[in-house]
Scaffold this active site. Structure first.
Site, PDB file in Angstrom:
ATOM      1  N   SER A 160      -0.960  27.484  -4.875  1.00  0.00           N
ATOM      2  CA  SER A 160      -0.598  28.868  -5.170  1.00  0.00           C
ATOM      3  C   SER A 160      -1.149  29.321  -6.516  1.00  0.00           C
ATOM      4  CB  SER A 160       0.923  29.022  -5.197  1.00  0.00           C
ATOM      5  OG  SER A 160       1.475  28.568  -3.999  1.00  0.00           O
ATOM      6  N   HIS A 212      15.056  13.037  11.955  1.00  0.00           N
ATOM      7  CA  HIS A 212      13.900  13.146  12.847  1.00  0.00           C
ATOM      8  C   HIS A 212      13.021  11.900  12.761  1.00  0.00           C
ATOM      9  CE1 HIS A 212      11.773  15.589   9.445  1.00  0.00           C
ATOM     10  NE2 HIS A 212      11.512  14.319   9.307  1.00  0.00           N
ATOM     11  N   HIS A 213      13.305  11.044  11.785  1.00  0.00           N
ATOM     12  CA  HIS A 213      12.597   9.759  11.735  1.00  0.00           C
ATOM     13  C   HIS A 213      13.280   8.718  12.620  1.00  0.00           C
ATOM     14  CE1 HIS A 213      10.037  10.977   8.359  1.00  0.00           C
ATOM     15  NE2 HIS A 213      11.084  11.689   7.970  1.00  0.00           N
ATOM     16  N   LYS A 231       4.319  30.004   3.620  1.00  0.00           N
ATOM     17  CA  LYS A 231       3.417  29.654   2.533  1.00  0.00           C
ATOM     18  C   LYS A 231       1.971  29.720   2.981  1.00  0.00           C
ATOM     19  CE  LYS A 231       6.398  26.982  -0.305  1.00  0.00           C
ATOM     20  NZ  LYS A 231       5.962  27.495  -1.590  1.00  0.00           N
ATOM     21  N   TRP A 269       7.022   0.099   3.893  1.00  0.00           N
ATOM     22  CA  TRP A 269       7.497   0.814   2.695  1.00  0.00           C
ATOM     23  C   TRP A 269       8.902   1.354   2.927  1.00  0.00           C
ATOM     24  CZ3 TRP A 269       8.731   5.995   1.440  1.00  0.00           C
ATOM     25  CH2 TRP A 269       8.594   6.926   2.493  1.00  0.00           C
ATOM     26  N   ASP A 320       6.696  21.477 -26.299  1.00  0.00           N
ATOM     27  CA  ASP A 320       6.603  20.137 -25.718  1.00  0.00           C
ATOM     28  C   ASP A 320       7.651  20.067 -24.616  1.00  0.00           C
ATOM     29  OD1 ASP A 320       6.564  17.199 -25.375  1.00  0.00           O
ATOM     30  OD2 ASP A 320       5.336  17.282 -27.182  1.00  0.00           O
ATOM     31  N   TYR A 368       9.023  15.877   0.677  1.00  0.00           N
ATOM     32  CA  TYR A 368       8.868  17.204   0.073  1.00  0.00           C
ATOM     33  C   TYR A 368       8.670  17.119  -1.418  1.00  0.00           C
ATOM     34  CZ  TYR A 368       9.159  19.389   4.449  1.00  0.00           C
ATOM     35  OH  TYR A 368       8.838  19.780   5.708  1.00  0.00           O
ATOM     36  N   THR A 398       7.476  26.808   5.631  1.00  0.00           N
ATOM     37  CA  THR A 398       6.158  26.221   5.388  1.00  0.00           C
ATOM     38  C   THR A 398       5.076  27.161   5.910  1.00  0.00           C
ATOM     39  OG1 THR A 398       7.232  24.105   5.789  1.00  0.00           O
ATOM     40  CG2 THR A 398       4.852  24.088   5.572  1.00  0.00           C
ATOM     41  N   HIS A 419      13.339  11.789   3.592  1.00  0.00           N
ATOM     42  CA  HIS A 419      12.746  13.071   3.938  1.00  0.00           C
ATOM     43  C   HIS A 419      12.611  14.009   2.738  1.00  0.00           C
ATOM     44  CE1 HIS A 419      10.822  16.025   6.242  1.00  0.00           C
ATOM     45  NE2 HIS A 419      11.526  16.868   5.503  1.00  0.00           N
ATOM     46  N   HIS A 457       0.836  -1.202   0.000  1.00  0.00           N
ATOM     47  CA  HIS A 457       0.000   0.000   0.000  1.00  0.00           C
ATOM     48  C   HIS A 457       0.876   1.258   0.000  1.00  0.00           C
ATOM     49  CE1 HIS A 457      -2.847   3.112   1.297  1.00  0.00           C
ATOM     50  NE2 HIS A 457      -2.062   3.345   2.342  1.00  0.00           N
ATOM     51  N   ARG A 482       1.723   1.171  15.170  1.00  0.00           N
ATOM     52  CA  ARG A 482       1.379   1.049  13.754  1.00  0.00           C
ATOM     53  C   ARG A 482       1.865  -0.286  13.210  1.00  0.00           C
ATOM     54  NH1 ARG A 482       5.864   4.909  10.667  1.00  0.00           N
ATOM     55  NH2 ARG A 482       4.772   4.160   8.828  1.00  0.00           N
ATOM     56  N   SER A 533      12.778   5.787 -13.708  1.00  0.00           N
ATOM     57  CA  SER A 533      11.675   6.562 -14.279  1.00  0.00           C
ATOM     58  C   SER A 533      11.619   7.958 -13.675  1.00  0.00           C
ATOM     59  CB  SER A 533      10.362   5.815 -14.037  1.00  0.00           C
ATOM     60  OG  SER A 533       9.275   6.665 -14.215  1.00  0.00           O
ATOM     61  N   SER A 534      11.710   8.039 -12.345  1.00  0.00           N
ATOM     62  CA  SER A 534      11.619   9.360 -11.704  1.00  0.00           C
ATOM     63  C   SER A 534      12.771  10.250 -12.118  1.00  0.00           C
ATOM     64  CB  SER A 534      11.662   9.245 -10.193  1.00  0.00           C
ATOM     65  OG  SER A 534      10.645   8.455  -9.738  1.00  0.00           O
ATOM     66  N   GLU A 592      12.116  13.072  -0.091  1.00  0.00           N
ATOM     67  CA  GLU A 592      11.012  12.443  -0.816  1.00  0.00           C
ATOM     68  C   GLU A 592       9.652  12.990  -0.368  1.00  0.00           C
ATOM     69  OE1 GLU A 592      10.586  10.413  -3.293  1.00  0.00           O
ATOM     70  OE2 GLU A 592       8.469   9.969  -2.967  1.00  0.00           O
TER      71      GLU A 592
HETATM   72  C1  HEM Z   1       5.940  21.106   9.361  1.00  0.00           C
HETATM   73  C2  HEM Z   1       6.450  20.183   8.665  1.00  0.00           C
HETATM   74  C3  HEM Z   1       6.745  18.760   9.125  1.00  0.00           C
HETATM   75  C4  HEM Z   1       7.350  18.310  10.250  1.00  0.00           C
HETATM   76  C5  HEM Z   1       7.895  19.157  11.375  1.00  0.00           C
HETATM   77  C6  HEM Z   1       7.376  16.870  10.187  1.00  0.00           C
HETATM   78  C7  HEM Z   1       7.936  16.033  11.143  1.00  0.00           C
HETATM   79  C8  HEM Z   1       7.906  14.657  11.099  1.00  0.00           C
HETATM   80  C9  HEM Z   1       8.531  13.784  12.051  1.00  0.00           C
HETATM   81  C10 HEM Z   1       9.327  14.241  13.255  1.00  0.00           C
HETATM   82  C11 HEM Z   1       8.281  12.500  11.683  1.00  0.00           C
HETATM   83  C12 HEM Z   1       8.773  11.219  12.362  1.00  0.00           C
HETATM   84  C13 HEM Z   1       7.805  10.700  13.317  1.00  0.00           C
HETATM   85  C14 HEM Z   1       8.197   9.384  13.867  1.00  0.00           C
HETATM   86  O1  HEM Z   1       8.399   8.416  13.092  1.00  0.00           O
HETATM   87  O2  HEM Z   1       8.295   9.275  15.088  1.00  0.00           O
HETATM   88  C15 HEM Z   1       7.484  12.556  10.497  1.00  0.00           C
HETATM   89  C16 HEM Z   1       7.035  11.455   9.814  1.00  0.00           C
HETATM   90  C17 HEM Z   1       6.516  11.517   8.543  1.00  0.00           C
HETATM   91  N1  HEM Z   1       6.230  12.653   7.822  1.00  0.00           N
HETATM   92 FE1  HEM Z   1       6.419  14.550   8.487  1.00  0.00          FE
HETATM   93  N2  HEM Z   1       6.772  16.459   9.032  1.00  0.00           N
HETATM   94  C18 HEM Z   1       6.386  17.591   8.374  1.00  0.00           C
HETATM   95  C19 HEM Z   1       5.778  17.635   7.150  1.00  0.00           C
HETATM   96  C20 HEM Z   1       5.549  16.544   6.360  1.00  0.00           C
HETATM   97  C21 HEM Z   1       5.124  16.598   4.996  1.00  0.00           C
HETATM   98  C22 HEM Z   1       4.847  17.864   4.224  1.00  0.00           C
HETATM   99  C23 HEM Z   1       5.048  15.328   4.560  1.00  0.00           C
HETATM  100  C24 HEM Z   1       4.652  14.773   3.223  1.00  0.00           C
HETATM  101  C25 HEM Z   1       3.978  15.331   2.322  1.00  0.00           C
HETATM  102  C26 HEM Z   1       5.402  14.464   5.653  1.00  0.00           C
HETATM  103  C27 HEM Z   1       5.424  13.093   5.572  1.00  0.00           C
HETATM  104  C28 HEM Z   1       5.802  12.275   6.585  1.00  0.00           C
HETATM  105  C29 HEM Z   1       5.804  10.843   6.493  1.00  0.00           C
HETATM  106  C30 HEM Z   1       5.413  10.023   5.250  1.00  0.00           C
HETATM  107  C31 HEM Z   1       6.228  10.360   7.712  1.00  0.00           C
HETATM  108  C32 HEM Z   1       6.305   8.926   8.182  1.00  0.00           C
HETATM  109  C33 HEM Z   1       7.268   8.062   7.505  1.00  0.00           C
HETATM  110  C34 HEM Z   1       7.188   6.672   8.068  1.00  0.00           C
HETATM  111  O3  HEM Z   1       7.739   6.423   9.143  1.00  0.00           O
HETATM  112  O4  HEM Z   1       6.581   5.812   7.411  1.00  0.00           O
HETATM  113  N3  HEM Z   1       5.697  15.239   6.727  1.00  0.00           N
HETATM  114  N4  HEM Z   1       7.275  13.883  10.157  1.00  0.00           N
HETATM  115 CU   LIG Z   2      10.764  13.698   7.555  1.00  0.00          CU
END
Ligand code: HEM
Ligand SMILES: [Cu+2]
Lengths: 294, 533
Positions: B275, B309-310, B338, B148, B112, B264, B335, B260, B83, B457, B176-177, B262
């Site tokens: 916008s 931070h992950h 914006k 994933w 094009d 963005y 952010t 990370h 998924h 999770r 591809s990307s 990714e």
């Molecule tokens: C203000 C902006 C953001 C902050 C401060 C932030 C912070 C964080 C942090 C600290 C985690 C880790 C949490 C953990 O695993 O304990 C996390 C996970 C995640 N964030 Fe954000 N994030 C922000 C914006 C975004 C945006 C814009 C996206 C995507 C469009 C995003 C997608 C994700 C994803 C996919 C995960 C989880 C990945 C995984 O473990 O599977 N975040 N974020």
């Molecule tokens: Cu991140």
């Protein structure tokens, strides 16, 4: 697509080659996927190898056809200046992506040297890691004894690696003079300098193979000899693959020069082969410093 | 953006026939046309969205009640893994690439994409990559089941034979990307019509330009990561094995160095879309155009130094924890700029709520909400509690579903009339909006509660105390899934040209070159550079 006029945009016509390439990549992925899994499970290659080989043949055919069409169009004067710029920019970004690919492996090397190996040896606040897991383990680089006791010997930089460095540096100079030859329309210089570059590339590859044989037979340095062997073989191996591709690329250029292709202001393919070669060279210098010397 | 006027020099009718699309399947297989390729990308992404959605339905069905109900735990893990992979690499990214293909050449006055044949290749390898990924679910031992993020040692020591197929399919997705991104970046750099200076470019173009840079920089790192997984699993290397001097945590560093940026990659083009849409329906110029550009660039640069931070709970040294915590908090400043600019654009505007605007406003509110939960997660000490709980799941679904996906839907409702030449069924569109909006919140909002209460999770079973909320979440999930069939019906109707024909300028407040060409946009838009002042 009639005659072109530079105030008009030029859009290349449809082509069957991309979809052939897509099918080829599909075969390569399925074939390699099956081959790898089968090999590690049974020790024997399965049907995957045939699919893989078919895929590689197809992709070579695709490249041949695609580039042949492209060259025809270019020599027919269909391409305009804008397309030339697009190609050059595209090639530069492609090389940048290659740089990042190597960066991942260099990152792994630095991490192993600076962090994981010292930590396993008890550095920082990791004393218990060392004491509890592998108390006899000593953190040194090159890592000739892994925590679980795999032994190997380090590859020094004198001898083959140093010779190879000189060879690649020389080849970067010769290819530069080939390029200068093209720009000054000295076709002889172009051809022979490029010829020497190809030779140097081949010698490099030959010596690289020798070095691997030496590593396997004399030093016991193998792909699975712990993280030192891993980074050594993946970095030099991927670099070697790039040298191989680069050399093939240059050989194609040799044939095209023989056929009278490329002019002072229309030589994108040649120029990108030069860029590619310099890139391969720079990667080697980083390799030499971080894998062999330090 | 400054106003753009153009002497519309679309092809004359004869030329048109000469250059028109080929008939039959060859048109799609051989095409070099950015609009054809854009449509292929968009339809492919939508099919993947439904496929990945079906897997989410399996997940939510299993989690409807505590205890093991419907599927085996191993199969459950395959569902969460595939998924995630499908939604990220198969739905969101190709959909944005599809929009880039359709819109960027039109927005900058190009005929094009810069490299049209490579464009075709970068699309057509995608279906093959996902065919391999999906097929790997059926090989002996099952498909990828390590999440994933494919952390080692789950993906090395404890994975099945299908890992090899997984690795090679990810390689193809990456190729591809990268090719798609090179095409976008070169198109924007080299194909702008004379007069389209950098700071006149529409924001969608700007955000994609920066996204393309991120893609070229980090997709190769992902390729490196999967390659190391492959050699660790099948060739005896020990990059991620401490016994050989490696470290499983090293995997996480490499993965998140890609991962990370990714996230963005999946949100910057969305910022561009919002916008574009908000000024149109506020009938005002975008507030702070230049600051939007700079904010986008700084988000992109900062995104390279926040990856850990992950990994707060992996036992990094304290100074590293602090560094990554502060950088992460810093990234929410641009952010915030914006969000501020969007709201300031709406301020005192003559706002009307057409469907694209409804989705955009929902985006602004709900994405910001996801940003706030992100900030909570960024605080290292509290992340020790939240990490690997449903709170994280709630966070990233707010930013990705009500963020990225909502922006994609908004973009579709915004440009669909330009693509098809007819106005879509607005009744259905509104139904789609309200059903999605309500169900998506029923689906994801309670995940914050169960997450804070400690529900982990990626586990097929849970403690009975979470049962009530999970039932509600699942109901929300099914409703959200069903709502997307309204969208499907609407899209099919619109593509069959059922609806009122529209003018070149579909929305009265819209600006930009794409609204100067007729609707539906002709097969070849500009044969000569348009004039821009
Ligand atoms: C203000 C902006 C953001 C902050 C401060 C932030 C912070 C964080 C942090 C600290 C985690 C880790 C949490 C953990 O695993 O304990 C996390 C996970 C995640 N964030 Fe954000 N994030 C922000 C914006 C975004 C945006 C814009 C996206 C995507 C469009 C995003 C997608 C994700 C994803 C996919 C995960 C989880 C990945 C995984 O473990 O599977 N975040 N974020
Ligand atoms: Cu991140």
């Amino acid at each position: 697509m009639a005659e072109h006029d530079s105030s008009q945009y030029y859009v290349p016509a449809q082509s069957p080659w991309p979809i052939v390439g897509a099918v080829a990549l599909f075969m390569i992925a399925v074939g390699a996927g099956n081959l790898v899994a089968h090999l590690s499970r049974t020790g024997e290659p399965g049907w995957g190898r045939y699919v893989l080989i078919a895929g590689i043949v197809t992709i070579l055919a695709m490249m041949f056809g695609w580039f042949r069409d492209q060259i025809k169009e270019s020599r027919a004067g269909l391409h305009n200046e804008q397309l030339g710029v697009s190609y050059r920019q595209g090639m530069s970004w492609f090389i940048f992506s290659e740089v990042m690919f190597f960066a991942a492996f260099f990152g792994a090397l630095f991490y192993a040297r600076m962090i994981s190996v010292p930590w396993l040896g008890g550095a920082g606040n990791n004393e218990m890691t060392n004491v509890v897991l592998w108390p006899q383990f000593e953190a040194i680089w090159p890592l000739v004894t892994t925590p679980d006791g795999t032994q190997t010997q380090a590859m020094g930089y004198m001898g083959l690696p140093l010779i190879n460095t000189i060879i690649l540096l020389l080849s970067s100079i010769t290819i530069h003079f080939a390029h200068v030859g093209l720009e000054q329309n000295k076709r002889k210089q172009l051809f022979w300098m490029l010829f020497v570059t190809v030779l140097l590339g081949c010698v490099f590859l030959f010596l690289q193979v020798e070095e691997y044989i030496h590593a396997y037979q004399d030093l016991g340095l193998k792909l699975d000899s712990g993280v030192y062997g891993n980074t050594f073989y993946l970095l030099t191996g991927f670099h070697g693959m790039h040298v191989t591709l680069g050399t093939l690329f240059l050989i194609v250029m040799l044939f095209r020069i023989r056929a009278g292709h490329f002019t002072v202001d229309n030589h994108f393919a040649f120029q990108s082969s030069v860029w590619y070669w310099h890139f391969v060279d720079v990667v080697w210098l980083c390799l030499f410093v971080f894998v062999y010397v330090l | 953006m400054t106003t753009v006027t153009t002497a519309n020099e679309s092809a004359t009718p004869q030329e048109h026939e000469h250059h028109g699309p080929e008939k039959g399947i060859k048109r799609w297989l051989y095409t070099t046309n950015h609009k054809d390729i854009g449509s292929l990308y968009l339809w492919f992404a939508f099919i993947m969205f439904l496929t990945g959605g079906a897997m989410a339905m399996v997940i939510r069905a299993e989690l409807f009640q505590p205890g093991l109900q419907i599927v085996e735990p191993h199969f459950f893990n395959q569902m969460t893994t595939v998924h995630g992979l499908i939604m990220v690499f198969g739905a969101v990214m190709p959909a944005f690439t599809g929009l880039a293909n359709w819109m960027i050449p039109m927005m900058i006055g190009a005929p094009d994409m810069a490299l049209p044949r490579m464009n075709n290749l970068s699309f057509w390898i995608l279906p093959f990559a996902f065919a391999i990924l999906l097929a790997s679910l059926f090989v002996e031992g099952g498909g990828p089941a390590f999440g994933w993020t494919f952390y080692a040692p789950l993906s090395t020591t404890y994975s099945g034979d299908s890992t090899a197929l997984f690795v090679f399919s990810v390689h193809i997705m990456g190729i591809s990307s990268i090719m798609g991104a090179i095409n976008v970046i070169v198109t924007i750099w080299n194909m702008r019509a004379p007069g389209m200076t950098w700071m006149k470019m529409p924001l969608f173009v700007w955000t994609w330009f920066i996204t393309a840079f991120l893609l070229i920089a980090v997709m190769p790192v992902l390729a490196g990561a999967v390659t190391m997984v492959l050699t660790d699993k099948f060739f005896g290397t020990s990059f991620f094995d401490a016994a050989g001097g490696g470290d499983p945590v090293m995997f996480q560093h490499i993965f998140w160095f890609f991962g990370h940026p990714e996230v963005y990659i999946m949100i910057l083009p969305a910022f561009g879309i919002i916008s574009t849409i908000v000024p149109t329906f506020s009938r005002k110029k975008l507030f702070g155009y230049a600051s939007m550009v700079y904010a986008t660039a700084s988000i992109a640069l900062l995104s390279f130094v926040v990856w850990a931070h992950h990994m707060f709970t992996t036992g990094m040294p304290v100074y590293a924890e602090l560094f990554f915590m502060y950088c992460t908090m810093l990234i929410s400043v641009p952010t915030g700029v914006k969000v501020f600019n969007w709201v300031a654009t709406m301020w005192k505007g003559a706002i009307s709520y057409e469907v694209p605007m409804m989705f955009s406003v929902a985006f602004i509110i709900l994405f910001t909400f996801g940003g706030f939960s992100g900030l909570m997660l960024a605080i290292t000490p509290v992340d020790f509690q939240y990490h690997d709980t449903y709170f994280v799941v709630a966070h990233f679904h707010y930013v990705l579903v009500t963020g990225a996906i909502f922006s994609l839907i908004a973009a579709t409702y915004y440009w669909l009339p330009k693509w098809t030449g007819v106005m879509y069924d607005i009744g259905l569109a509104k139904a789609h909006f309200w059903c999605s909006l309500i169900s998506v919140n029923v689906l994801f909002f309670p995940m914050h509660f169960v997450g804070l209460a400690g529900m982990p999770r990626r586990i097929p079973d849970y403690s009975v105390q979470f049962a009530d909320w999970n039932q509600i979440i699942s109901l929300g999930g099914f409703a959200f899934g069903l709502s997307q069939f309204i969208f499907l019906a609407l899209l099919i109707k619109a593509c069959r040209k059922q609806g009122e024909p529209v003018d070149a300028k579909v929305w009265d407040g819209a600006e930009g070159l794409e609204w100067e060409v007729e609707s539906p946009a002709p097969y070849h838009t500009f044969t000569k550079p348009p004039k821009i002042d």
